[in-house]
Design a protein around this motif. Structure first.
Motif, PDB file in Angstrom:
ATOM      1  N   LEU A  92       0.746  -1.144  -0.182  1.00 38.12           N
ATOM      2  CA  LEU A  92      -0.142  -0.138   0.037  1.00 38.12           C
ATOM      3  C   LEU A  92       0.890   1.200  -0.004  1.00 38.12           C
ATOM      4  CD1 LEU A  92      -2.911   1.173   0.303  1.00 38.12           C
ATOM      5  CD2 LEU A  92      -2.611   1.352   2.724  1.00 38.12           C
TER       6      LEU A  92
ATOM      7  N   LEU B 230       2.320   1.560  -3.553  1.00 39.64           N
ATOM      8  CA  LEU B 230       1.503   2.148  -4.496  1.00 39.64           C
ATOM      9  C   LEU B 230       1.021   3.496  -4.166  1.00 39.64           C
ATOM     10  CD1 LEU B 230      -1.319  -0.780  -4.229  1.00 39.64           C
ATOM     11  CD2 LEU B 230       0.106  -0.294  -6.231  1.00 39.64           C
TER      12      LEU B 230
ATOM     13  N   GLU C 274       4.182  -7.778  -7.184  1.00 42.51           N
ATOM     14  CA  GLU C 274       2.899  -6.734  -7.790  1.00 42.51           C
ATOM     15  C   GLU C 274       2.679  -7.325  -9.519  1.00 42.51           C
ATOM     16  OE1 GLU C 274       0.088  -5.145  -6.842  1.00 42.51           O
ATOM     17  OE2 GLU C 274       0.705  -6.081  -5.043  1.00 42.51           O
TER      18      GLU C 274
ATOM     19  N   ARG D  35      -1.347  -3.758 -12.691  1.00 47.40           N
ATOM     20  CA  ARG D  35      -1.679  -3.044 -11.560  1.00 47.40           C
ATOM     21  C   ARG D  35      -1.079  -1.838 -11.596  1.00 47.40           C
ATOM     22  NH1 ARG D  35      -4.243  -3.829  -6.552  1.00 47.40           N
ATOM     23  NH2 ARG D  35      -2.207  -3.623  -5.244  1.00 47.40           N
TER      24      ARG D  35
ATOM     25  N   TRP E  67      -6.241   4.338 -11.774  1.00 51.99           N
ATOM     26  CA  TRP E  67      -6.581   3.717 -10.830  1.00 51.99           C
ATOM     27  C   TRP E  67      -8.466   3.711 -10.844  1.00 51.99           C
ATOM     28  CZ3 TRP E  67      -9.270   5.531  -6.650  1.00 51.99           C
ATOM     29  CH2 TRP E  67      -9.062   6.931  -6.321  1.00 51.99           C
TER      30      TRP E  67
ATOM     31  N   PHE F 243      -7.837  -2.685  -7.910  1.00 50.95           N
ATOM     32  CA  PHE F 243      -7.460  -2.039  -6.539  1.00 50.95           C
ATOM     33  C   PHE F 243      -8.860  -2.119  -5.736  1.00 50.95           C
ATOM     34  CE2 PHE F 243      -5.090  -0.033  -9.973  1.00 50.95           C
ATOM     35  CZ  PHE F 243      -3.661  -0.112  -9.384  1.00 50.95           C
ATOM     36  N   ASN F 244      -8.491  -2.584  -4.507  1.00 50.43           N
ATOM     37  CA  ASN F 244      -9.521  -2.955  -3.547  1.00 50.43           C
ATOM     38  C   ASN F 244      -9.893  -1.416  -2.968  1.00 50.43           C
ATOM     39  OD1 ASN F 244      -7.721  -2.192  -1.347  1.00 50.43           O
ATOM     40  ND2 ASN F 244      -7.048  -4.424  -1.297  1.00 50.43           N
TER      41      ASN F 244
ATOM     42  N   ARG G 239      -9.716  -0.347   0.149  1.00 45.56           N
ATOM     43  CA  ARG G 239      -8.748   0.335   0.935  1.00 45.56           C
ATOM     44  C   ARG G 239      -7.663   1.179   0.037  1.00 45.56           C
ATOM     45  NH1 ARG G 239      -6.459  -0.255   6.347  1.00 45.56           N
ATOM     46  NH2 ARG G 239      -4.118  -0.412   6.084  1.00 45.56           N
ATOM     47  N   GLU G 240      -7.255   0.268  -0.734  1.00 44.83           N
ATOM     48  CA  GLU G 240      -6.220   0.962  -1.936  1.00 44.83           C
ATOM     49  C   GLU G 240      -6.810   2.226  -2.553  1.00 44.83           C
ATOM     50  OE1 GLU G 240      -3.789  -3.086  -2.862  1.00 44.83           O
ATOM     51  OE2 GLU G 240      -5.559  -2.589  -4.103  1.00 44.83           O
ATOM     52  N   CYS G 241      -8.118   1.993  -3.081  1.00 41.84           N
ATOM     53  CA  CYS G 241      -8.594   3.155  -3.673  1.00 41.84           C
ATOM     54  C   CYS G 241      -8.938   4.539  -2.674  1.00 41.84           C
ATOM     55  CB  CYS G 241      -9.922   2.950  -4.227  1.00 41.84           C
ATOM     56  SG  CYS G 241     -10.037   1.968  -5.466  1.00 41.84           S
TER      57      CYS G 241
ATOM     58  N   LEU H 249      -5.433   5.793  -2.348  1.00 44.13           N
ATOM     59  CA  LEU H 249      -5.003   6.482  -3.583  1.00 44.13           C
ATOM     60  C   LEU H 249      -5.584   7.940  -3.655  1.00 44.13           C
ATOM     61  CD1 LEU H 249      -4.634   3.643  -5.823  1.00 44.13           C
ATOM     62  CD2 LEU H 249      -2.634   4.999  -4.986  1.00 44.13           C
TER      63      LEU H 249
END
Length: 155
Positions: A38, A41, A68, A72, A79, A85-86, A88-90, A93
């Motif tokens: 994370l 990213l 990775e 991705r 994104w 992207f899940n 949490r990642e979104c 970001l």
């Protein structure tokens, strides 16, 4: 065709105490509960926004070393347009973009912070915000001092 741009200063040698302080902050970020993928990213995305070739190269390589997928990584700039992207990642970001583009993102801050709270603890929000501030600082030094990207084989 060579497009070599000479570095302006070896700033880390010129100001070693400041450089070591930045390294120390990185140590706290790496020991956070956010997770290295994370963080990388976010670091890669912020480096894309800021145009820091040195940091982008470093963090894409770090992502590859962590297994990775290229798709991705290649979709990081887009994104919002892909499903790679899940949530949490979104959220991370979006927050990274908000804190990096401060002057351009006034209207989104509250909404994005609410989304962030759904996926991160208060401590993690602070750690993520510090990580975003830190990569912005590294990017400014990298771009400002023209840190060089050396040609290397990709992992």
């Amino acid at each position: 065709m060579s497009n070599t741009i000479a570095p302006r200063l070896t700033w880390y040698k010129t100001a070693p105490k400041a450089f070591q302080a930045m390294i120390a902050v990185n140590g706290t970020i790496e020991s956070s509960t956010l997770g290295k993928v994370l963080i990388d990213l976010v670091f890669a995305r912020v480096s894309q926004i800021n145009g820091c070739a040195y940091c982008l190269d470093m963090h894409v390589r770090d992502l590859r070393q962590q297994g990775e997928d290229w798709q991705r990584i290649n979709s990081l700039a887009t994104w919002r347009e892909v499903s790679f992207f899940n949530e949490r990642e979104c959220a991370a970001l979006a927050w990274a973009e908000t804190l990096t583009r401060l002057a351009d993102r006034h209207e989104d801050r509250d909404a994005e912070f609410e989304v962030l709270k759904a996926h991160f603890s208060e401590l993690e929000i602070v750690e993520l915000s510090i990580a975003i501030a830190q990569i912005n600082a590294w990017n400014r030094m990298g771009v400002g001092m023209r840190s060089q990207v050396l040609a290397k084989a990709m992992p």
